[in-house]
Design a protein around this motif. Structure first.
Motif, PDB file in Angstrom:
ATOM      1  N   ALA A 284       0.810  -1.223   0.000  1.00 49.32           N
ATOM      2  CA  ALA A 284       0.000   0.000   0.000  1.00 49.32           C
ATOM      3  C   ALA A 284       0.844   1.274   0.000  1.00 49.32           C
ATOM      4  O   ALA A 284       0.314   2.358  -0.268  1.00 49.32           O
ATOM      5  CB  ALA A 284      -0.916   0.006   1.223  1.00 49.32           C
ATOM      6  N   PHE A 285       2.137   1.150   0.270  1.00 51.19           N
ATOM      7  CA  PHE A 285       2.954   2.315   0.604  1.00 51.19           C
ATOM      8  C   PHE A 285       2.977   3.379  -0.494  1.00 51.19           C
ATOM      9  O   PHE A 285       2.795   4.569  -0.226  1.00 51.19           O
ATOM     10  CB  PHE A 285       4.384   1.866   0.927  1.00 51.19           C
ATOM     11  N   GLY A 286       3.201   2.976  -1.739  1.00 53.06           N
ATOM     12  CA  GLY A 286       3.319   3.943  -2.831  1.00 53.06           C
ATOM     13  C   GLY A 286       2.093   4.815  -2.967  1.00 53.06           C
ATOM     14  O   GLY A 286       2.173   6.046  -3.017  1.00 53.06           O
ATOM     15  N   ALA A 287       0.924   4.178  -3.014  1.00 55.37           N
ATOM     16  CA  ALA A 287      -0.328   4.932  -3.150  1.00 55.37           C
ATOM     17  C   ALA A 287      -0.607   5.757  -1.903  1.00 55.37           C
ATOM     18  O   ALA A 287      -1.124   6.880  -1.990  1.00 55.37           O
ATOM     19  CB  ALA A 287      -1.483   3.963  -3.414  1.00 55.37           C
ATOM     20  N   LEU A 288      -0.250   5.229  -0.743  1.00 52.43           N
ATOM     21  CA  LEU A 288      -0.536   5.889   0.530  1.00 52.43           C
ATOM     22  C   LEU A 288       0.158   7.245   0.618  1.00 52.43           C
ATOM     23  O   LEU A 288      -0.455   8.237   1.025  1.00 52.43           O
ATOM     24  CB  LEU A 288      -0.090   4.976   1.671  1.00 52.43           C
ATOM     25  N   VAL A 289       1.425   7.304   0.230  1.00 52.01           N
ATOM     26  CA  VAL A 289       2.189   8.541   0.428  1.00 52.01           C
ATOM     27  C   VAL A 289       2.020   9.535  -0.716  1.00 52.01           C
ATOM     28  O   VAL A 289       2.345  10.713  -0.558  1.00 52.01           O
ATOM     29  CB  VAL A 289       3.693   8.246   0.640  1.00 52.01           C
ATOM     30  N   ILE A 290       1.506   9.093  -1.863  1.00 53.77           N
ATOM     31  CA  ILE A 290       1.366  10.012  -2.990  1.00 53.77           C
ATOM     32  C   ILE A 290       0.333  11.090  -2.691  1.00 53.77           C
ATOM     33  O   ILE A 290       0.507  12.254  -3.047  1.00 53.77           O
ATOM     34  CB  ILE A 290       1.008   9.238  -4.274  1.00 53.77           C
ATOM     35  N   VAL A 291      -0.761  10.716  -2.028  1.00 58.93           N
ATOM     36  CA  VAL A 291      -1.819  11.694  -1.750  1.00 58.93           C
ATOM     37  C   VAL A 291      -1.298  12.857  -0.904  1.00 58.93           C
ATOM     38  O   VAL A 291      -1.491  14.028  -1.270  1.00 58.93           O
ATOM     39  CB  VAL A 291      -3.041  11.022  -1.092  1.00 58.93           C
ATOM     40  N   PRO A 292      -0.629  12.612   0.226  1.00 59.13           N
ATOM     41  CA  PRO A 292      -0.104  13.759   0.983  1.00 59.13           C
ATOM     42  C   PRO A 292       0.960  14.544   0.222  1.00 59.13           C
ATOM     43  O   PRO A 292       1.024  15.776   0.347  1.00 59.13           O
ATOM     44  CB  PRO A 292       0.467  13.118   2.257  1.00 59.13           C
ATOM     45  N   ILE A 293       1.773  13.855  -0.555  1.00 59.67           N
ATOM     46  CA  ILE A 293       2.799  14.570  -1.329  1.00 59.67           C
ATOM     47  C   ILE A 293       2.146  15.538  -2.308  1.00 59.67           C
ATOM     48  O   ILE A 293       2.572  16.689  -2.463  1.00 59.67           O
ATOM     49  CB  ILE A 293       3.707  13.569  -2.076  1.00 59.67           C
ATOM     50  N   LEU A 294       1.084  15.094  -2.978  1.00 59.91           N
ATOM     51  CA  LEU A 294       0.416  15.929  -3.977  1.00 59.91           C
ATOM     52  C   LEU A 294      -0.375  17.075  -3.350  1.00 59.91           C
ATOM     53  O   LEU A 294      -0.513  18.137  -3.956  1.00 59.91           O
ATOM     54  CB  LEU A 294      -0.529  15.074  -4.828  1.00 59.91           C
ATOM     55  N   THR A 295      -0.905  16.844  -2.175  1.00 60.87           N
ATOM     56  CA  THR A 295      -1.779  17.851  -1.563  1.00 60.87           C
ATOM     57  C   THR A 295      -1.050  18.777  -0.594  1.00 60.87           C
ATOM     58  O   THR A 295      -1.645  19.728  -0.089  1.00 60.87           O
ATOM     59  CB  THR A 295      -2.938  17.160  -0.818  1.00 60.87           C
ATOM     60  N   GLY A 296       0.208  18.495  -0.332  1.00 62.46           N
ATOM     61  CA  GLY A 296       0.968  19.337   0.580  1.00 62.46           C
ATOM     62  C   GLY A 296       0.835  18.942   2.034  1.00 62.46           C
ATOM     63  O   GLY A 296       1.294  19.668   2.917  1.00 62.46           O
ATOM     64  N   LEU A 297       0.217  17.787   2.295  1.00 62.13           N
ATOM     65  CA  LEU A 297       0.127  17.285   3.663  1.00 62.13           C
ATOM     66  C   LEU A 297       1.391  16.505   4.010  1.00 62.13           C
ATOM     67  O   LEU A 297       2.221  16.215   3.145  1.00 62.13           O
ATOM     68  CB  LEU A 297      -1.118  16.410   3.820  1.00 62.13           C
ATOM     69  N   ASN A 298       1.527  16.145   5.261  1.00 57.91           N
ATOM     70  CA  ASN A 298       2.723  15.452   5.735  1.00 57.91           C
ATOM     71  C   ASN A 298       2.583  13.945   5.548  1.00 57.91           C
ATOM     72  O   ASN A 298       1.656  13.338   6.090  1.00 57.91           O
ATOM     73  CB  ASN A 298       2.937  15.787   7.220  1.00 57.91           C
ATOM     74  N   PRO A 299       3.482  13.292   4.763  1.00 52.84           N
ATOM     75  CA  PRO A 299       3.390  11.842   4.552  1.00 52.84           C
ATOM     76  C   PRO A 299       3.467  11.039   5.850  1.00 52.84           C
ATOM     77  O   PRO A 299       2.825   9.989   5.970  1.00 52.84           O
ATOM     78  CB  PRO A 299       4.582  11.533   3.639  1.00 52.84           C
ATOM     79  N   SER A 300       4.226  11.526   6.817  1.00 50.77           N
ATOM     80  CA  SER A 300       4.334  10.808   8.096  1.00 50.77           C
ATOM     81  C   SER A 300       3.000  10.835   8.837  1.00 50.77           C
ATOM     82  O   SER A 300       2.605   9.848   9.462  1.00 50.77           O
ATOM     83  CB  SER A 300       5.433  11.441   8.963  1.00 50.77           C
ATOM     84  N   VAL A 301       2.306  11.962   8.764  1.00 48.92           N
ATOM     85  CA  VAL A 301       0.981  12.043   9.378  1.00 48.92           C
ATOM     86  C   VAL A 301       0.018  11.097   8.665  1.00 48.92           C
ATOM     87  O   VAL A 301      -0.819  10.444   9.301  1.00 48.92           O
ATOM     88  CB  VAL A 301       0.441  13.486   9.342  1.00 48.92           C
TER      89      VAL A 301
END
Length: 417
Positions: A28-45
């Protein structure tokens, strides 16, 4: 080993399952972190809220826990970007909380009126084009990530195009040719290929990794509440709510256990809503059930939901690894853009697939009117300003579709229409 007996599968929790749980997070990792990266949110959060949300879902569905993992929803990329730009991250998180509560509200309506109520309000002729417009509206963002090269960029236009298309090529090849678990991680492999090429041509800035500490508390953001942001975000929840039904049907087929009946859609949608509201509390993107993880469950036959508990625990632990968040921040924009070229197109294709799979008759004038106006209102730039708020984009298209579906009289197939 702790064992709790439920009506369906046994929930058997053991430390031996930790490695298997980590494997599902890898999927799931790739899809999970793309959304915060694109929206400016924190991937760790986002990692933290995916873990917390999954555990909350399991507590809610404790009568018979589906073996699924909840994480960042692609459907909310465009509205999150707009909300953050218009009202700020905090207000966007308040809107995310409201979206989760909307799911909770829907779950109680289903509890009262039955599942057919939801299908009547949101039939395929509405949901299909709404999903399609999500992908179509996002398409320019993918191209912009590749083409927007400024004087401050450390790469040229030709380098950006090369990295993007290599990333896209590897993603496509994995989707088409890979087998087993590798077939389920095309995004992760595509990102790895693009990142490696970016390293080889020297366009990665590693300074954030050097500065980051190994242990770090994620940058949580408390929500605030703006009525305009909430009303803008709520209509977007329509498509993921219907997607939830499809995901529950899929995992039921995979696990040979009818989760639509036990614990029931009213309970699973409630769990999804609670998970999404919790994401808003901490500053993460809305959650949804992940089809990649469902595919991995199908391959591994890992039906014990306790394994997903470990997936959630691993996600929460990784959220506090500062170096991981720093690595994610160094991924060049053309790498993400290359992935998005395909993924946003797939979202649009899923919308068309909904129409085809449900045999929506586009020779029926009523259906043609609904589909056509959803597309035009959502994509054409129409804005309806009500002074206290305004509607545009996917949200406006969804509202138009729902109203037309409720008001337009039934018509019949017209040959050659």
């Amino acid at each position: 080993m702790k064992q709790t007996k439920y009506q369906g599968y046994d929930f058997r929790f053991s430390p031996k399952q930790a490695l298997m749980g980590a494997q599902f997070l890898f999927v799931a990792f790739g899809a999970l972190v793309i959304v915060p990266i694109l929206t400016g949110l924190n991937p760790s959060v986002a990692l933290f809220t995916a873990g917390v949300g999954t555990i909350a879902f399991q507590v809610t569905t404790s009568k018979n826990i589906p073996p699924i993992f909840l994480a960042s929803s692609f459907a909310f990329i465009a509205p999150l970007q707009f909300c953050i730009n218009q009202w700020g991250v905090s207000a966007a998180m308040g809107a995310v909380m409201a979206t989760g509560l909307f799911y909770v509200f829907l779950s109680f309506l289903i509890r009262i009126y039955g599942e057919n109520f939801l299908h009547k309000i949101l039939p395929p002729v509405v949901v299909g084009p709404v999903v399609a417009t999500i992908g179509l509206i996002l398409a320019p963002a993918a191209v912009k990530m590749i083409m927007s090269v400024s004087e401050k960029s450390i790469y040229t236009q030709s380098q950006a195009l090369l990295v993007a298309f290599v990333t896209l090529f590897f993603t496509i090849m994995v989707m088409m040719l890979a087998k087993g678990l590798f077939r389920l991680i095309p995004i992760l492999i595509g990102i790895a290929a693009g990142y490696l090429l970016s390293y080889l041509i020297g366009i990665i800035d590693f300074s954030p990794i050097d500065k980051a500490t190994w242990l770090n508390v994620p940058n949580f953001v408390a929500p605030s509440f703006e009525l305009a942001a909430i009303l803008f975000m709520l209509p977007i929840a329509i498509a993921p709510a219907i997607e939830h039904i499809g995901d529950m049907a899929t995992i039921s087929n995979v696990a040979k256990e009818d989760f639509l009946k036990n614990p029931g859609l009213k309970t699973t949608l409630l769990g999804d809503g609670i998970a999404t509201s919790l994401a808003g509390v901490f500053g993460g993107p809305p959650n949804t059930t992940y089809s990649e993880v469902t595919g991995a469950v199908s391959i591994t036959k890992a039906y014990n939901p306790a394994i997903m508990t470990w997936t959630a625990i691993v996600a929460i632990i990784l959220a506090f690894v500062g170096k991981l968040g720093a690595v994610l921040s160094t991924i060049p924009a053309p790498v993400i853009g290359g992935i998005m070229l395909l993924l946003f197109g797939i979202i649009a294709s899923v919308g068309i697939q909904i129409l085809i799979k449900n045999q929506v008759d586009l020779a029926d004038p009523r259906n043609v009117i609904i589909v056509s106006l959803i597309f035009i209102f959502a994509i054409g730039g129409m804005i309806i300003d009500l002074e206290f708020t305004s509607f545009s984009g996917v949200g406006l298209g969804a509202i138009v579709g729902i109203i037309l579906n409720l008001l337009l009289p039934k018509t019949r197939h017209i040959e050659g229409y």
